[in-house]
Design a protein around this motif. Structure first.
Motif, mmCIF file in Angstrom:
data_model
loop_
_atom_site.group_PDB
_atom_site.id
_atom_site.type_symbol
_atom_site.label_atom_id
_atom_site.label_comp_id
_atom_site.label_asym_id
_atom_site.label_seq_id
_atom_site.Cartn_x
_atom_site.Cartn_y
_atom_site.Cartn_z
ATOM 1 N N ARG A 1 20.445 157.333 99.911
ATOM 2 C CA ARG A 1 19.891 156.130 100.514
ATOM 3 C C ARG A 1 20.857 154.970 100.295
ATOM 4 N NH1 ARG A 1 13.682 154.987 99.264
ATOM 5 N NH2 ARG A 1 14.095 153.728 101.115
ATOM 6 N N PRO A 2 20.934 154.044 101.248
ATOM 7 C CA PRO A 2 21.747 152.845 101.016
ATOM 8 C C PRO A 2 21.096 151.979 99.950
ATOM 9 C CG PRO A 2 20.520 152.648 103.061
ATOM 10 C CD PRO A 2 20.308 154.044 102.569
ATOM 11 N N ILE A 3 21.905 151.310 99.148
ATOM 12 C CA ILE A 3 21.393 150.478 98.057
ATOM 13 C C ILE A 3 21.198 149.053 98.561
ATOM 14 C CG2 ILE A 3 21.837 149.627 95.723
ATOM 15 C CD1 ILE A 3 23.657 152.048 95.303
ATOM 16 N N ALA A 4 19.969 148.590 98.526
ATOM 17 C CA ALA A 4 19.652 147.220 98.941
ATOM 18 C C ALA A 4 19.719 146.304 97.725
ATOM 19 C CB ALA A 4 18.261 147.164 99.577
ATOM 20 N N LEU A 5 20.672 145.375 97.731
ATOM 21 C CA LEU A 5 20.866 144.465 96.607
ATOM 22 C C LEU A 5 20.424 143.060 96.971
ATOM 23 C CD1 LEU A 5 24.471 145.627 95.623
ATOM 24 C CD2 LEU A 5 22.331 146.295 94.506
ATOM 25 N N SER A 6 19.950 142.314 95.971
ATOM 26 C CA SER A 6 19.603 140.913 96.192
ATOM 27 C C SER A 6 20.864 140.058 96.137
ATOM 28 C CB SER A 6 18.621 140.447 95.113
ATOM 29 O OG SER A 6 19.266 140.412 93.844
ATOM 30 N N TYR A 7 20.743 138.818 96.542
ATOM 31 C CA TYR A 7 21.864 137.871 96.533
ATOM 32 C C TYR A 7 22.433 137.730 95.128
ATOM 33 C CZ TYR A 7 24.402 133.529 97.677
ATOM 34 O OH TYR A 7 25.362 132.563 97.874
ATOM 35 N N SER A 8 21.549 137.572 94.150
ATOM 36 C CA SER A 8 22.011 137.390 92.771
ATOM 37 C C SER A 8 22.663 138.663 92.229
ATOM 38 C CB SER A 8 20.842 136.975 91.868
ATOM 39 O OG SER A 8 19.820 137.964 91.881
ATOM 40 N N GLU A 9 22.162 139.826 92.643
ATOM 41 C CA GLU A 9 22.765 141.085 92.190
ATOM 42 C C GLU A 9 24.169 141.245 92.757
ATOM 43 O OE1 GLU A 9 18.877 144.008 91.543
ATOM 44 O OE2 GLU A 9 19.705 143.717 93.566
ATOM 45 N N LYS B 1 30.148 161.864 106.945
ATOM 46 C CA LYS B 1 29.514 162.756 105.966
ATOM 47 C C LYS B 1 28.122 162.258 105.622
ATOM 48 C CE LYS B 1 30.032 164.620 101.286
ATOM 49 N NZ LYS B 1 30.882 164.651 100.071
ATOM 50 N N ALA B 2 27.988 160.937 105.477
ATOM 51 C CA ALA B 2 26.703 160.352 105.084
ATOM 52 C C ALA B 2 25.608 160.649 106.090
ATOM 53 C CB ALA B 2 26.850 158.843 104.895
ATOM 54 N N PHE B 3 25.971 160.787 107.378
ATOM 55 C CA PHE B 3 24.964 161.006 108.408
ATOM 56 C C PHE B 3 24.196 162.306 108.200
ATOM 57 C CE2 PHE B 3 24.668 158.574 112.563
ATOM 58 C CZ PHE B 3 24.810 157.360 111.920
ATOM 59 N N PHE B 4 24.792 163.256 107.496
ATOM 60 C CA PHE B 4 24.082 164.498 107.215
ATOM 61 C C PHE B 4 23.182 164.382 105.982
ATOM 62 C CE2 PHE B 4 27.790 165.959 109.626
ATOM 63 C CZ PHE B 4 27.180 166.803 110.546
ATOM 64 N N LEU B 5 23.349 163.309 105.212
ATOM 65 C CA LEU B 5 22.669 163.201 103.924
ATOM 66 C C LEU B 5 21.688 162.035 103.840
ATOM 67 C CD1 LEU B 5 25.830 163.838 101.708
ATOM 68 C CD2 LEU B 5 24.106 165.514 102.397
ATOM 69 N N GLY C 1 16.119 159.690 107.514
ATOM 70 C CA GLY C 1 16.093 159.369 108.932
ATOM 71 C C GLY C 1 16.057 157.905 109.295
ATOM 72 N N ALA C 2 15.161 157.127 108.706
ATOM 73 C CA ALA C 2 14.973 155.743 109.120
ATOM 74 C C ALA C 2 16.150 154.852 108.732
ATOM 75 C CB ALA C 2 13.677 155.197 108.514
ATOM 76 N N GLU C 3 16.958 155.287 107.767
ATOM 77 C CA GLU C 3 18.022 154.424 107.255
ATOM 78 C C GLU C 3 19.370 154.658 107.926
ATOM 79 O OE1 GLU C 3 17.267 155.746 103.371
ATOM 80 O OE2 GLU C 3 16.160 153.951 102.775
ATOM 81 N N ALA C 4 19.534 155.775 108.595
ATOM 82 C CA ALA C 4 20.803 156.073 109.250
ATOM 83 C C ALA C 4 21.161 155.048 110.330
ATOM 84 C CB ALA C 4 20.784 157.486 109.832
ATOM 85 N N PRO C 5 20.218 154.673 111.224
ATOM 86 C CA PRO C 5 20.566 153.664 112.239
ATOM 87 C C PRO C 5 20.947 152.317 111.639
ATOM 88 C CG PRO C 5 18.566 154.841 112.866
ATOM 89 C CD PRO C 5 18.865 155.216 111.447
ATOM 90 N N HIS D 1 19.807 162.789 112.760
ATOM 91 C CA HIS D 1 19.862 161.417 113.265
ATOM 92 C C HIS D 1 20.564 161.339 114.615
ATOM 93 C CE1 HIS D 1 18.955 161.088 109.094
ATOM 94 N NE2 HIS D 1 20.188 161.245 108.703
ATOM 95 N N ALA D 2 21.305 162.376 114.987
ATOM 96 C CA ALA D 2 22.098 162.332 116.212
ATOM 97 C C ALA D 2 21.247 162.676 117.419
ATOM 98 C CB ALA D 2 23.280 163.294 116.107
ATOM 99 N N VAL D 3 21.496 161.987 118.517
ATOM 100 C CA VAL D 3 20.730 162.242 119.732
ATOM 101 C C VAL D 3 21.024 163.648 120.260
ATOM 102 C CG1 VAL D 3 22.412 161.330 121.393
ATOM 103 C CG2 VAL D 3 19.968 161.116 121.869
ATOM 104 N N ALA D 4 22.183 164.210 119.944
ATOM 105 C CA ALA D 4 22.485 165.585 120.341
ATOM 106 C C ALA D 4 21.491 166.560 119.707
ATOM 107 C CB ALA D 4 23.912 165.948 119.931
#
Length: 348
Positions: free
Chosen positions: A75-83, A139-143, A146-150, A328-331
């Motif tokens: 998953r992508p890491i969501a950081l705050s401004y201060s972080e 590589k990340a697209f395979f890992l 679903g909702a976070e890839a776009p 995640h790919a439309v294919a």
């Protein structure tokens, strides 16, 4: 004819009405988020304020910072401004880089979302402080879930666009971005530049019992996908689709049905227009242009079922005959739609 039309509209109807909430309630939250994002694009002060209270996703030379959540899922890491401030300071930056963050969206919890490329800093220090890893997006697209890839794809596309559009094409002068990063302006000519996508047709061709997949030499070994190509200026979607299939495999398609669309960050931000098309079984002999494709062949439903079972990308010591694009790919969506249609035909 009516049944065929309804079938073609099914993906759109699913998109609009597939959720658990009523349309009125859904649109109410959606409209407020869209208007909030638009406000941030038009008001630099409001955008800077939102940045200080929003979520920021870091990239290093266009590679997203990801964290393993469960085995083989990131998953992508969501950081705050201060972080992010703290991470930048620990990496030897004074924190001014934060103002280069680019707006990418708004979460359902009404948190503005931004991305920031820290490519000039030492990635090892950031990885250590954030307990994550920078990963190539292909590589990340395979890992990714679903909702976070776009979201990650959009972020990378915007970062890349800013990196390669720093100068005005008419005057050669440096362009200046607004705070949101939704546009760049040449102060000399007043020309305003906006991020662009290149339209690409992608089609899954079927002869009734089989579907056609191909691969380019640049693909990972064993990966097959639907045929795709860029639209030429002046072409309609249908004209581009027919031309690409004729060029690549020597077939003349018919019965084109639109499926869906998708932003795709490769190679430089593409807009994928996905369709199904058919050919007559008596005119399905392939004549592959090997300057365009390394290989193309027909797949049966059984072969598609086997390819879908491969965990992609496969391990180095396990190279299956064929495996397919990520979910995640439309294919992948086109292939699943075709498989479901085959199953429906078998049960009728």
């Amino acid at each position: 004819m009516i049944q065929s039309s309804m079938s073609a509209l099914r993906p759109l109807r699913t998109l609009l009405f597939g959720g658990h909430y009523s349309l009125t309630r859904f649109c109410s939250g959606f409209v407020s988020r869209i208007r909030y994002i638009n406000k941030l694009k038009e008001n630099d002060a409001a955008c800077l304020s939102a940045l200080q209270n929003g979520h920021i996703f870091l990239f290093h030379r266009l590679m997203p910072l990801l964290q393993c959540s469960v085995p083989e899922t990131f998953r992508p890491i969501a950081l705050s401004y201060s972080e992010v401030q703290s991470v930048l300071h620990k990496s030897g930056s004074d924190g001014s880089l934060l103002k280069e963050s680019i707006l990418i969206g708004c979460s359902e919890q009404n948190h503005a979302q931004f991305c920031l490329d820290v490519g000039e800093l030492d990635p090892a220090a950031i990885i250590k402080n954030c307990k994550g890893t920078f990963m190539d997006l292909r590589k990340a697209f395979f890992l990714l879930e679903g909702a976070e890839a776009p979201l990650v794809a959009k972020a990378q596309a915007l970062l890349r666009w800013h990196q390669i559009n720093r100068f005005c094409g008419a005057t050669g002068q440096l362009t200046q971005r607004n705070q949101a990063g939704s546009q760049r302006t040449c102060s000399s000519s007043s020309i305003v530049y906006y991020p662009k996508m290149s339209p690409v047709v992608i089609v899954l061709v079927s002869d009734g019992k089989r579907c056609l997949l191909g691969r380019q030499s640049s693909f990972p070994r064993g990966l097959y996908s639907a045929l795709a190509g860029f639209c030429d200026i002046g072409e309609t979607l249908e004209e581009a689709l027919r031309r690409e299939v004729a060029e690549e495999v020597g077939l003349e398609v018919q019965n084109i049905i639109y499926s869906s669309s998708q932003h795709w960050p490769f190679p430089h931000s593409s807009f994928m227009l996905a369709c199904h098309a058919t050919v007559s079984p008596s005119h399905s002999q392939l004549n592959v242009d090997h300057l365009e494709l390394e290989d193309a062949r027909w797949f049966t439903e059984e072969e598609i079922t086997c390819a879908l079972q491969v965990k992609a990308p496969p391990w180095r010591d396990h190279r299956p005959a064929a495996w397919l694009p990520p979910k995640h790919a439309v294919a992948h969506r086109l292939i699943m739609e075709w498989k479901e249609q085959q199953h429906s035909n078998d049960t009728e």
